[in-house]
Design a protein around this motif. Structure first.
Motif, PDB file in Angstrom:
ATOM      1  N   LEU A   1       1.788  52.093  -0.182  1.00 14.80           N
ATOM      2  CA  LEU A   1       0.910  53.255   0.065  1.00 14.80           C
ATOM      3  C   LEU A   1       1.607  53.968   1.194  1.00 14.80           C
ATOM      4  CD1 LEU A   1      -2.900  51.874  -0.294  1.00 14.80           C
ATOM      5  CD2 LEU A   1      -1.453  53.360  -1.674  1.00 14.80           C
ATOM      6  N   ALA A   2       1.595  55.154   1.550  1.00 17.70           N
ATOM      7  CA  ALA A   2       2.209  55.952   2.573  1.00 17.70           C
ATOM      8  C   ALA A   2       1.164  55.455   3.929  1.00 17.70           C
ATOM      9  CB  ALA A   2       1.877  57.338   2.176  1.00 17.70           C
ATOM     10  N   ARG A   3       1.852  55.174   4.880  1.00 11.36           N
ATOM     11  CA  ARG A   3       1.313  54.804   6.017  1.00 11.36           C
ATOM     12  C   ARG A   3       1.080  56.059   6.956  1.00 11.36           C
ATOM     13  NH1 ARG A   3       5.747  49.949   7.401  1.00 11.36           N
ATOM     14  NH2 ARG A   3       5.276  48.708   5.686  1.00 11.36           N
ATOM     15  N   SER A   4       0.064  56.017   7.711  1.00  9.84           N
ATOM     16  CA  SER A   4      -0.068  56.987   8.645  1.00  9.84           C
ATOM     17  C   SER A   4       0.075  56.256  10.162  1.00  9.84           C
ATOM     18  CB  SER A   4      -1.637  57.354   8.747  1.00  9.84           C
ATOM     19  OG  SER A   4      -2.431  56.146   8.970  1.00  9.84           O
ATOM     20  N   GLY A   5       0.900  57.157  10.794  1.00  9.88           N
ATOM     21  CA  GLY A   5       1.073  56.528  12.208  1.00  9.88           C
ATOM     22  C   GLY A   5       2.419  55.898  12.230  1.00  9.88           C
TER      23      GLY A   5
ATOM     24  N   VAL B   1       5.242  53.296  11.935  1.00 13.12           N
ATOM     25  CA  VAL B   1       5.619  52.025  11.027  1.00 13.12           C
ATOM     26  C   VAL B   1       5.579  50.642  11.521  1.00 13.12           C
ATOM     27  CG1 VAL B   1       7.325  51.235   9.271  1.00 13.12           C
ATOM     28  CG2 VAL B   1       6.566  53.760   9.444  1.00 13.12           C
ATOM     29  N   ARG B   2       6.076  50.649  12.776  1.00 10.99           N
ATOM     30  CA  ARG B   2       6.623  49.326  13.403  1.00 10.99           C
ATOM     31  C   ARG B   2       5.212  48.440  13.463  1.00 10.99           C
ATOM     32  NH1 ARG B   2      10.887  47.297  16.450  1.00 10.99           N
ATOM     33  NH2 ARG B   2      10.052  45.580  18.018  1.00 10.99           N
ATOM     34  N   GLY B   3       5.327  47.186  13.250  1.00 13.00           N
ATOM     35  CA  GLY B   3       4.077  46.272  13.183  1.00 13.00           C
ATOM     36  C   GLY B   3       3.018  46.555  12.188  1.00 13.00           C
ATOM     37  N   GLN B   4       3.105  47.501  11.412  1.00  8.50           N
ATOM     38  CA  GLN B   4       2.273  47.957  10.339  1.00  8.50           C
ATOM     39  C   GLN B   4       2.288  47.181   9.281  1.00  8.50           C
ATOM     40  OE1 GLN B   4       1.626  52.170   9.274  1.00  8.50           O
ATOM     41  NE2 GLN B   4      -0.360  51.943  10.440  1.00  8.50           N
ATOM     42  N   LYS B   5       1.184  46.684   8.492  1.00  2.00           N
ATOM     43  CA  LYS B   5       1.566  45.946   7.153  1.00  2.00           C
ATOM     44  C   LYS B   5       1.476  46.857   5.981  1.00  2.00           C
ATOM     45  CE  LYS B   5      -2.439  43.555   8.600  1.00  2.00           C
ATOM     46  NZ  LYS B   5      -3.831  43.009   8.250  1.00  2.00           N
ATOM     47  N   LYS B   6       2.431  46.577   5.318  1.00  5.27           N
ATOM     48  CA  LYS B   6       2.448  47.243   4.128  1.00  5.27           C
ATOM     49  C   LYS B   6       1.672  46.969   3.098  1.00  5.27           C
ATOM     50  CE  LYS B   6       7.058  48.196   2.154  1.00  5.27           C
ATOM     51  NZ  LYS B   6       8.601  47.711   1.589  1.00  5.27           N
ATOM     52  N   GLU B   7       0.844  47.951   2.552  1.00  7.82           N
ATOM     53  CA  GLU B   7      -0.303  48.125   1.590  1.00  7.82           C
ATOM     54  C   GLU B   7       0.183  48.319   0.308  1.00  7.82           C
ATOM     55  OE1 GLU B   7      -4.276  49.783   1.725  1.00  7.82           O
ATOM     56  OE2 GLU B   7      -4.727  47.802   2.627  1.00  7.82           O
TER      57      GLU B   7
END
Length: 182
Positions: free
Chosen positions: A56-60, A62-68
């Protein structure tokens, strides 16, 4: 071939990150289709490359954010195709039964401890399944709950009940060890 289908099922139930998916596997699907965290992450990559799921597209940042991940229409179609298909029942491969067969030839020394260990494990698993049933499938909501999920759980309860009964009976048939009353 069933791991990708287990992952597609879980992602259709709820889009998830790899970490969330491995945690959900540990609590539900993993009871009857186990997979290591590494296998799940590897399969997520294959499913994404195959065009069956997407991140899914990430908001904010990318670093440290989990890929959903979520399932794409091609992934749903693959799961529908697989669900409608068939497999032959698998032959049982249970090392404990092979040990018992071997004990009939070489003797039962130490077998009672192994059977008792298995009995304790199956009793614990049965208690876990029964608690899940009480919590997630209460009788007063039986008409509204997902009957197929409950059927899978009931299969687990039935299998664990079988093992508890069989192990208890089998322990009772073992000859007494030398020096013990028979």
């Amino acid at each position: 071939m069933s791991l990708p289908h287990a992952i597609l099922t879980a992602l259709l139930e709820k889009p998830s990150s790899g970490l969330e998916l491995t945690r959900r596997f540990d609590k539900s699907i993993g009871f009857f289709w186990s997979a290591s965290h590494q296998q799940i992450y590897r399969e997520l990559g294959r499913l994404e490359t195959s065009g069956l799921i997407r991140a899914l597209a990430r908001s904010g940042p990318v670093r440290g954010q989990k890929k959903e991940y979520e399932v794409l229409p091609a992934g749903r179609a693959e799961l529908e195709r697989w669900t409608a298909g068939g497999d032959e029942p698998r032959a049982m491969r249970e090392p404990l039964l092979l040990r018992l067969r071997a004990a009939a030839v070489v003797g039962t020394a130490g077998l009672d401890a192994e059977l008792s260990r298995h009995l304790a494990l199956h009793r614990a698993q049965l208690a876990d399944y029964e608690e899940i049933e009480r919590r997630d499938f209460p009788r007063e909501r039986a008409d509204t709950e997902n009957r197929l999920q409950h059927a899978v759980l009931r299969a687990g309860i039935g299998l664990e009940t079988f093992w508890v009964q069989w192990l208890t009976e089998t322990l009772g048939t073992l000859p007494a060890a030398p020096g013990e009353p028979s």
